[in-house]
Design a protein around this motif. Structure first.
Motif, PDB file in Angstrom:
ATOM      1  N   LYS A  41      26.521  27.136  50.808  1.00 52.38           N
ATOM      2  CA  LYS A  41      27.108  27.504  49.518  1.00 52.38           C
ATOM      3  C   LYS A  41      28.626  27.535  49.579  1.00 52.38           C
ATOM      4  CE  LYS A  41      27.121  31.852  48.304  1.00 52.38           C
ATOM      5  NZ  LYS A  41      28.475  32.310  47.940  1.00 52.38           N
ATOM      6  N   SER A 247      22.589  36.574  39.649  1.00 49.02           N
ATOM      7  CA  SER A 247      23.440  35.608  40.358  1.00 49.02           C
ATOM      8  C   SER A 247      23.968  34.529  39.430  1.00 49.02           C
ATOM      9  CB  SER A 247      22.657  34.971  41.511  1.00 49.02           C
ATOM     10  OG  SER A 247      21.612  34.142  41.010  1.00 49.02           O
ATOM     11  N   ASP A 254      32.031  34.597  41.744  1.00 53.89           N
ATOM     12  CA  ASP A 254      31.773  34.259  43.142  1.00 53.89           C
ATOM     13  C   ASP A 254      32.624  33.066  43.557  1.00 53.89           C
ATOM     14  OD1 ASP A 254      30.264  34.476  45.632  1.00 53.89           O
ATOM     15  OD2 ASP A 254      29.317  32.608  45.026  1.00 53.89           O
ATOM     16  N   ARG A 303      23.422  28.937  45.839  1.00 57.16           N
ATOM     17  CA  ARG A 303      23.523  30.380  45.569  1.00 57.16           C
ATOM     18  C   ARG A 303      22.205  30.902  45.003  1.00 57.16           C
ATOM     19  NH1 ARG A 303      26.503  34.939  44.795  1.00 57.16           N
ATOM     20  NH2 ARG A 303      26.274  36.072  42.826  1.00 57.16           N
TER      21      ARG A 303
END
Length: 342
Positions: A41, A247, A254, A303
């Protein structure tokens, strides 16, 4: 009986120490399983900003992310990745399969205590809030998850920064201490909390959404199957579903955190001061200008396929550990009662 004084019904009949042990085991098992997906990722997210020669970044997730910089000896950069599978193949081919677990030991040093603080604080807060909130007790996980994440992130942030510095360059602890002292004298104590803003913007909403949806999903599945206590399968499914949803919503933050950490690594490689002046939204605008809105969702697939099993493994292991200690405490209490009656 004094040994069980803190194992009240409000916190599930187990002590805070037992909660810590359960979360510690969950963090360790989760880290081992998901570190390869963390590596992929971060490589996908950061390939627009190449890593300094011989170093690369990895995350390790137990509902929380921890970044570190790892020495990699002689650099064998595999080049551009076209996707998740391509990244797996190129990393293994160029650097060996062990590289998928690079940084696991130092990451565990940070991930395990951070997860212990986080999960224990959540359980204690949630139990207290359920009692105080009365009719709105269903919203307690939302608030408890947010508060617990703010607390754990704030406590761990300086340690993560120090660890990143220590791993990025070969230096003694005395040299590191001198470096930190110099930074504090120049920029103040707040310099130890660099990068905390984007971390909180990503992790606090994630934590709040995760725990709220997890508790609601777990309750719904228990009602569906007409059982009072959730099974391992129910906690696993609830954790995976709630983690996936959270997420997706927080992925742009992120990406921003990864970009800022990469920039930090490049400054360290050039022995330049740690200047992280760009705000979260400035970095977002820069990403959109360079790569379009799709750039904010870089690393979406790795992810997602990492967070879902990570959350599922972490929470189901944690719940299993709590159930084990709860049963142990009940058996011990029953034994004490029987011995006192005789």
């Amino acid at each position: 009986m004094s040994g069980q004084s803190s194992a009240s019904p409000a916190n599930g009949g187990i002590t805070p120490i037992q909660q810590m042990v359960a979360s510690c085991s969950g963090a360790f098992i989760t880290s081992v399983f998901v570190t390869p997906l963390d590596v992929v990722k971060i490589r996908l997210q950061a390939q627009k900003n190449p890593f300094p020669k011989g170093k690369y970044f990895v995350f390790c997730n137990g509902l929380m992310d921890h970044i570190c910089v790892c020495e990699n000896g002689i650099s064998k950069a595999p080049g551009h990745f076209s996707g998740t599978l391509d990244a797996f193949i190129k990393i293994v081919r160029c650097e060996g399969i062990k590289s998928l677990w690079s940084g696991l030991p130092p990451t565990l040093v940070m991930a395990v205590p951070a997860t212990v603080i986080y999960f224990t604080c959540y359980d204690q807060l949630c139990a207290a809030l359920r009692v105080r909130m009365g009719d709105r007790a269903q919203e307690a996980p939302l608030l408890a998850g947010a508060i617990a994440r703010v607390g754990s992130a704030t406590v761990i942030s300086p340690l993560e920064l120090i660890r990143t510095k220590l791993q990025s360059q070969r230096q003694s602890y005395r040299e590191l201490t001198d470096c930190i002292r110099s930074a504090v004298e120049t920029e103040g104590w707040l310099s130890l909390w660099r990068g905390l803003g984007p971390t909180l913007l990503r992790d606090v909403p994630f934590s709040a959404m995760y725990w709220y949806n997890y508790e609601r999903g777990k309750s719904w599945l228990c009602e569906w199957y007409d059982i009072t206590e959730p099974t391992f399968t129910i906690t696993f499914i609830s954790g995976a579903a709630s983690g996936s949803l959270a997420s997706i919503v927080t992925l742009p933050f992120d990406v921003v955190k990864t970009r800022r950490q990469v920039e930090l690594g490049e400054l360290q490689a050039k022995n330049l001061p740690w200047q992280m002046s760009s705000s979260t939204f400035t970095v977002m605008r820069r990403i959109v200008a360079q790569d379009g809105f799709r750039g904010l969702f870089a690393g979406f697939l790795p992810r997602l396929i990492k967070v879902a099993p990570a959350c599922a493994i972490m929470i189901s292991t944690y719940e299993f550990g709590k159930a084990f200690f709860r049963k142990h405490n009940q058996e011990k209490l029953l034994g004490l009662l029987q011995s006192s009656n005789t």
